[in-house]
Design an enzyme around this catalytic site. Structure first.
Site, mmCIF file in Angstrom:
data_model
loop_
_atom_site.group_PDB
_atom_site.id
_atom_site.type_symbol
_atom_site.label_atom_id
_atom_site.label_comp_id
_atom_site.label_asym_id
_atom_site.label_seq_id
_atom_site.Cartn_x
_atom_site.Cartn_y
_atom_site.Cartn_z
ATOM 1 C CG HIS A 141 5.755 -77.959 -17.424
ATOM 2 N ND1 HIS A 141 4.560 -77.289 -17.575
ATOM 3 C CD2 HIS A 141 6.248 -77.571 -16.218
ATOM 4 C CE1 HIS A 141 4.335 -76.535 -16.506
ATOM 5 N NE2 HIS A 141 5.343 -76.689 -15.676
ATOM 6 C CD GLU B 270 12.548 -68.874 -14.292
ATOM 7 O OE1 GLU B 270 11.963 -69.867 -13.819
ATOM 8 O OE2 GLU B 270 12.054 -67.721 -14.261
#
Length: 665
Positions: free
Chosen positions: A471, A404
């Site tokens: 998540h 990321e």
């Protein structure tokens, strides 16, 4: 001047005397500038100095070998890059003294700046991000079929950062024309190299990335110039990354205040005999290309130039604080387009609205690149980019490695050379792995030196789908605190499309939160044309006079369900839509009208948007309130996986009771 004898071999016969003297001047000038800066430092006329004495040959040789339109991303000790690119000294002096004619208007110091005019992109104190930014610039070069490369510097200490490994891996996988330059100068501040890494040569790390590498004597000007010239020429014809390890030594402290007491005297003496300026000067004297009188005259000329430019900088104005100016230069100005191109509407799901906006953005902007894990052939984990690969091609719809931080840095690099990027976090939770380049690089860039970051980061977020602690987070409040970032969070399909198009068209960095629980449950008639929803403008979803309910995202939809189910009388409901900038005017107007307010968020309350809005209302609307400002959010725990636990974690079962308390207060 004392000239130590040398074993260093200079292959100077291949070059003209004029060229060799020109290189000598380029090598000598940063040394003389530094010597002057050390005097000014002792006089208190500059606040800090990171000396590159002993390392000048690397900066000068590499910069001289590159083309003037090829970007260089230097570090603390690369003054030779700036001087070889012919930046006027008075501008550098103003920069170091925090004056208006510097490159940051006094907003940053040292070499923490960039300049498009000279194709130099400066570092930030976190070191690593610039490696990935170089990847982004090189990616743009490759997409445009330009025979060009990008050079980026780091130290041996910086090679321990994750950004280094992410950048090398990305560059290798994508065959990007990047010259990764390690200045191995022996110490990371006071930590010696044997405590920094455990391999003989840092160049050997290239093997793990399937990458070519070279080791170059960083104190030999002509070796640097000749080898970099050859490597650069080949990269331009055969784009690929190359790792260079320059062997050199830092002769002074990390910065002057730290000194060199931790360095053995014998080591300083050893490298002192390899001084790149003295060695090269001695070689030119021995060959008869230079004589002592001429050398003295060159030094006199440079010193005169330094004094002249110091006088110019002395007359430069220091910055004067004006609050409106500072606030107005955090973001680049953007222009919202609110008119629809087509009035045709179609009932679609939230997820389809996001996909439709991305397609329109890709068609509207040929310079827009999508990046993310599994977004190409697979279409992303939520299938939002299904079919994009076939329409737009693999060059613009790019699967990325799992990194990321590196990909956000690539997006920043694309923006520096005039491109756009939309980065998908596979889940918003994973943005923590890319936190640094968001909050310290792209957020601050425009304010620091006027370079916008045309980057959108898509953030699939939220609970209610049984995805557990990693998540499901509502982490929007992490970013609303950071000046320079815009944060939007739609609650319905129409706004999802309009806000995403506005984010793509906005030249500033935008974090776009999209709640996963809304993807396939929220559906409505959405205009099929191109339109924007203004960033920074809330929506009055339901006008009323009895109380104000403020919310956003999935929480807003839950609020509307409760209002309908319980037949709550005459509430005014505000959908924030944009969290930063925040539409305070709409909030205050409503609260002054109703006198009662509750803010509902899916986030836990401490440090949340609900807390900030409550404070703003208390401060600005206190005399209009008929009840305390109320807040409702999720439990102060990580998000659990089990449906029963998750349901208890979320605030939605408490909305009815909280509204009753507010009405009856």
């Amino acid at each position: 001047m004392d000239h130590p004898s040398t074993e260093m071999f200079f292959a100077s016969e291949a070059y003209s005397q004029e060229f060799l003297i020109d290189l000598y001047k380029k090598l000598l000038k940063p040394r003389l500038v530094e010597e002057k800066m050390l005097i000014l430092l002792r006089q208190g006329k500059i606040s800090k100095w990171f000396a590159g004495i002993g390392q000048e040959a690397i900066s000068v040789g590499l910069t001289a070998a590159l083309q003037e339109d090829e970007y260089i991303l230097p570090m603390h000790r690369n003054l030779g890059v700036f001087i070889t690119r012919n930046i006027p000294l008075h501008r550098l002096f103003s920069q170091w003294q925090g004056k208006m004619n510097g490159f940051t208007k006094g907003r940053d110091r040292s070499f923490h700046f960039g300049t498009q005019e000279y194709k130099i992109i400066g570092m930030i104190s976190h070191l690593g991000p610039q490696l990935g930014v170089a990847d982004g610039i090189a990616l743009a070069n490759k997409l445009r079929n330009e025979k060009s490369l990008t050079a980026v510097f780091t130290g041996e200490g910086g090679t321990s950062e994750g950004d280094f490994h992410e950048a090398l891996n990305i560059a290798s996988v994508w065959a990007l024309p990047v010259l990764f330059c390690i200045e191995n100068n022996g110490y990371g501040l006071s930590t010696p190299k044997n405590e920094q890494y455990h391999c003989e040569h840092l160049a050997d790390r290239a093997k793990g990335y399937g990458m070519e590498s070279h080791i170059i004597d960083g104190n030999n000007l002509l070796e640097v110039y000749s080898k970099i010239s050859d490597i650069a020429s080949d990269i331009r014809e055969n784009p690929r990354p190359v790792l260079i390890e320059f062997k050199t030594f830092r002769m002074r402290g990390h910065e002057e205040a730290s000194g060199t007491a931790y360095v053995p005297d014998s080591l300083l003496a050893h490298w002192g005999e390899k001084d790149p300026v003295l060695r090269y000067e001695q070689h030119l004297l021995e060959r008869g290309i230079l004589n002592n009188e001429w050398a003295a005259h060159i030094k006199w000329e440079i010193k005169q130039e330094i004094e002249e430019h110091l006088s110019i900088a002395a007359n430069d104005n220091p910055p004067v604080f004006t609050e409106s100016t500072e606030l107005n230069e955090v973001f680049q100005k953007s222009h919202n387009q609110t008119l629809e191109i087509s009035s045709e509407k179609q009932e679609i799901r939230f997820i389809d609205a996001v996909s439709n906006a991305l397609k329109i953005g890709m068609r509207q902007h040929p310079n827009l690149v999508l990046m993310g894990q599994d977004i190409a052939g697979y279409g992303g984990v939520f299938k939002i980019t299904s079919g994009f690969l076939e329409e737009f091609g693999k060059h613009r719809v790019r699967n990325t490695p799992i990194c990321e931080s590196g990909i956000i840095e690539v997006a920043a690099g694309l923006s520096i050379v005039g491109m756009k990027a939309v980065v998908e976090m596979q889940f918003a939770d994973f943005v923590s792995s890319g936190f640094n380049p968001i909050v310290n690089y792209i957020a601050k860039q425009y304010y620091r030196w006027g370079q916008n970051a045309d980057v959108v980061i898509r953030m699939p977020c939220g609970a209610g789908v049984g995805a557990g602690p990693f998540h499901s987070q509502s982490n929007e409040a992490w970013f609303t605190k950071v000046p320079g970032l815009k944060v939007v969070y739609p609650s319905n399909a129409s706004d999802a499309k309009g806000l995403l198009l506005a984010a793509i068209n906005d030249p500033n960095p935008v974090l776009y939160f999209e709640h996963k629980a809304l993807y396939r449950t929220q559906k409505e008639a959405v205009a099929m044309g191109e339109y924007e929803v203004e960033i920074g403008k809330a929506a009055i979803v339901r006008p009323g006079t009895r109380l104000t309910i403020i919310s956003y995202g999935a929480a807003l939809q839950e609020v509307l369900k409760i209002i309908e189910k319980e037949n709550i009388e005459d509430p005014e409901v505000i959908d924030l839509r944009s969290l930063q900038p925040l539409d305070k005017e709409s909030i205050f107007t409503s609260v002054k009208k109703t006198g009662r307010v509750i803010i509902v968020t899916e986030d836990s309350l401490f440090g949340s948007m609900a807390s900030e809005i409550a404070a703003q209302i208390s401060e600005n609307c206190f005399e209009f309130l008929d009840a305390p400002v109320m807040r409702l959010g999720s439990l102060e725990t990580p998000i659990p996986f089990s449906p029963a636990l998750e349901s208890g974690y979320l605030p939605y079962q408490k909305i009815q009771q909280k509204l009753k308390e507010l009405i009856e207060y």
